[in-house]
Design a protein around this motif. Structure first.
Motif, mmCIF file in Angstrom:
data_model
loop_
_atom_site.group_PDB
_atom_site.id
_atom_site.type_symbol
_atom_site.label_atom_id
_atom_site.label_comp_id
_atom_site.label_asym_id
_atom_site.label_seq_id
_atom_site.Cartn_x
_atom_site.Cartn_y
_atom_site.Cartn_z
ATOM 1 N N ASP A 130 55.072 34.557 73.432
ATOM 2 C CA ASP A 130 54.606 33.240 73.901
ATOM 3 C C ASP A 130 55.607 32.149 73.538
ATOM 4 N N GLU A 131 56.159 32.217 72.318
ATOM 5 C CA GLU A 131 57.093 31.189 71.872
ATOM 6 C C GLU A 131 58.401 31.250 72.663
ATOM 7 N N LEU A 132 58.924 32.458 72.897
ATOM 8 C CA LEU A 132 60.137 32.587 73.689
ATOM 9 C C LEU A 132 59.913 32.083 75.111
ATOM 10 N N GLN A 133 58.758 32.398 75.676
ATOM 11 C CA GLN A 133 58.429 31.940 77.023
ATOM 12 C C GLN A 133 58.325 30.420 77.066
ATOM 13 N N ARG A 134 57.670 29.836 76.060
ATOM 14 C CA ARG A 134 57.530 28.372 76.015
ATOM 15 C C ARG A 134 58.907 27.705 75.958
ATOM 16 N N MET A 135 59.764 28.218 75.097
ATOM 17 C CA MET A 135 61.094 27.640 74.966
ATOM 18 C C MET A 135 61.892 27.783 76.259
#
Length: 506
Positions: free
Chosen positions: A268-273
């Motif tokens: 989720d964090e990689l996608q958000r970034m």
């Protein structure tokens, strides 16, 4: 390279019962890979009274994990999310094909699915009759050529998304005069030995990232020849948190759920970034790679793509194995385009020549629309590019049919699980309404809705997606006619989706 083509069949279809398959089933599941086994498990546990069979064209279970036999073949997603929510994964985070197949065998055995699955049964045509309120399905026995026919109340298409028989290989000048061996990873020969040979692997995606370090262990040298770079990310083969939890003798079910949540949170964090701060993510990925590569390695040229991070898949390297091969000098990377093949190798646009005994064309695959099954509804062929998806699960004007397509940026199985739960909820809703037929239809307010390509290249632009847009159904600009969402969006919205919005029952 040779491709497998089905021979022509002239014999009249036989009733399916003659092959040990019921002549009629409530649900026909097409495909015995990750998605089909998931669907079958849900049917067994949620609707034990319903009859169903699983038909698969391949000789054994597993789908892509059976087809792909190239050296080092493994997952490029973590197994805590690639595994099923209902079946704890007990192995390393990144697993080999054999480990994944063994896991699927356990699910099949524990769920009692063996008698329901019939291999080497290729579904070739499916015809819906509104009058009979059922599908008539034509099947070819791949082992005998026998033609079968059965009927089904509902079709659940779990056949995957690419063509298992024909791989994607570009047409390069001079290929026919190359004197060495050319092989596509999708059709890896059992007797190919690259020990002591010069190998060029064309491609830079997940397959190349897997096969290069595997071949580098015994080949004289392996060169990864890429037209453009890919983002790579090194991750431990065994997650350190899993090691800690297992050392504490934490129950496997707990370990599975904790690691599952940890991997989802990281994704989720990689996608958000990737959407909110792509250049920050690019810098992070590049700097993560730099210390793992040989001193002086040109990271910006070879491993910093022009596209936004996650506009194509990040290629995961277990324990940084590709980087290790580069450090050891058993592998190298060349970023250039092919001018022509020669008798002894490949001449590049720069004028450099790569000598090769073996060339591996890790150039991807082509999408297959519902396994190339010929669909008709009341005698009219279904032209899928003229149809629209309903939440990435059903197709307008096609009754009693659901399909599974997983995530690009999270594990495929996360969505397979969600779709399985959704279809079961749909069955319950139909029973409550006393309906035997459900079909998506555009609403009056959708009459002027723009029909958009299957995928938005600004979101995801992998080659296999862009090559196949013209074959695929459309999407709209509003719910419920959208798809290809992220897990963070669907894990709550899909279980709560309105079953009367855009669906017509009878």
């Amino acid at each position: 390279m040779t491709t497998t083509e089905l021979p022509s069949r002239a014999t009249a279809p036989e009733p399916a019962g003659d092959a040990g398959i019921p002549a009629h089933v409530d649900v026909l599941v097409v495909g015995a890979g990750i998605s089909g086994i998931d669907a079958a498990h849900h049917l067994t546990t949620r609707f034990p009274e319903r009859s169903f069979v699983v038909l698969d064209a391949l000789p054994a279970r597993g789908g892509t994990w059976w087809t792909h036999r190239y050296p080092g073949v493994r997952s490029d997603s973590d197994l805590f999310t690639f595994g099923y929510s209902f079946k704890p994964w007990r192995g390393p985070s990144i697993a080999t094909a054999d480990e994944i197949l063994a896991y699927l065998d356990e699910v099949v055995e524990e769920s009692g699915l063996g008698p329901r699955i019939h291999h080497q049964h290729r579904v070739t045509a499916a015809s819906w009759s509104t009058e009979e309120r059922r599908w008539t399905v034509e099947v070819t026995r791949e082992d005998t050529g026998e033609q079968l026919r059965l009927t089904a109340g509902f079709l659940w298409m779990c056949q995957g998304y690419y063509d298992h028989r024909r791989a994607h290989t570009p047409e390069w000048p001079g290929l026919d005069r190359f004197g060495g061996t050319v092989v596509h990873p999708q059709h890896w020969p059992d007797d190919l030995d690259t020990t002591g040979k010069r190998v060029v692997v064309i491609g830079s995606g997940a397959t190349a990232a897997t096969v290069v370090p595997a071949l580098a262990q015994t080949a004289a040298h392996v060169t990864m020849l890429q037209r453009s770079p890919t983002f790579f990310i090194a991750r431990p083969k065994t997650h350190e948190l899993a090691v800690t939890l297992r050392a504490l003798d934490v129950p496997e079910e707990w370990t599975h759920e904790i690691l599952r949540r940890a991997h989802i949170a990281e994704g989720d964090e990689l996608q958000r970034m990737s959407f909110e701060s792509p250049e920050e993510l690019r810098a992070f990925l590049v700097e993560e790679m730099r210390p793992l590569l040989p001193e002086g390695f040109d990271v910006d040229r070879h491993f910093s793509p022009t596209y936004r991070p996650w506009q194509q898949r990040l290629a995961v390297l277990p324990d940084g194995d590709l980087f290790a091969a580069l450090r050891e000098g058993t592998a190298s990377v060349v970023t250039d385009t092919i001018e022509t093949f020669t008798e002894t190798g490949i001449r590049l646009a720069s004028g450099e020549e790569l000598e090769a005994d073996v060339v591996v064309t890790a150039t991807g695959f082509d999408l297959s629309v519902f396994g190339d099954v010929a669909f008709t509804v009341d005698g009219e062929p279904v032209v899928f590019p003229e149809r629209v998806t309903w939440r990435g699960i059903m197709i307008t004007g096609v009754p009693n049919m659901a399909y599974v397509f997983g995530y690009f940026r999270h594990s495929w199985t996360l969505r397979a699980d969600l779709v399985s739960a959704f279809v079961c909820r749909l069955f319950e809703h139909m029973a409550e309404r006393g309906a035997s037929v459900v079909v998506p239809r555009l609403r009056p307010e959708d009459a002027d809705m723009p029909l958009l390509p299957w995928a938005d290249p600004d979101n995801f632009n992998a080659g296999y997606v862009m090559r196949s847009q013209h074959l695929l159904f459309k999407r709209g600009d509003r719910e419920p006619w959208t798809h290809l969402k992220e897990y963070v969006e669907e894990r709550d919205s899909l279980p709560a989706a309105d079953l009367d919005d855009g669906l017509v029952y009878s």
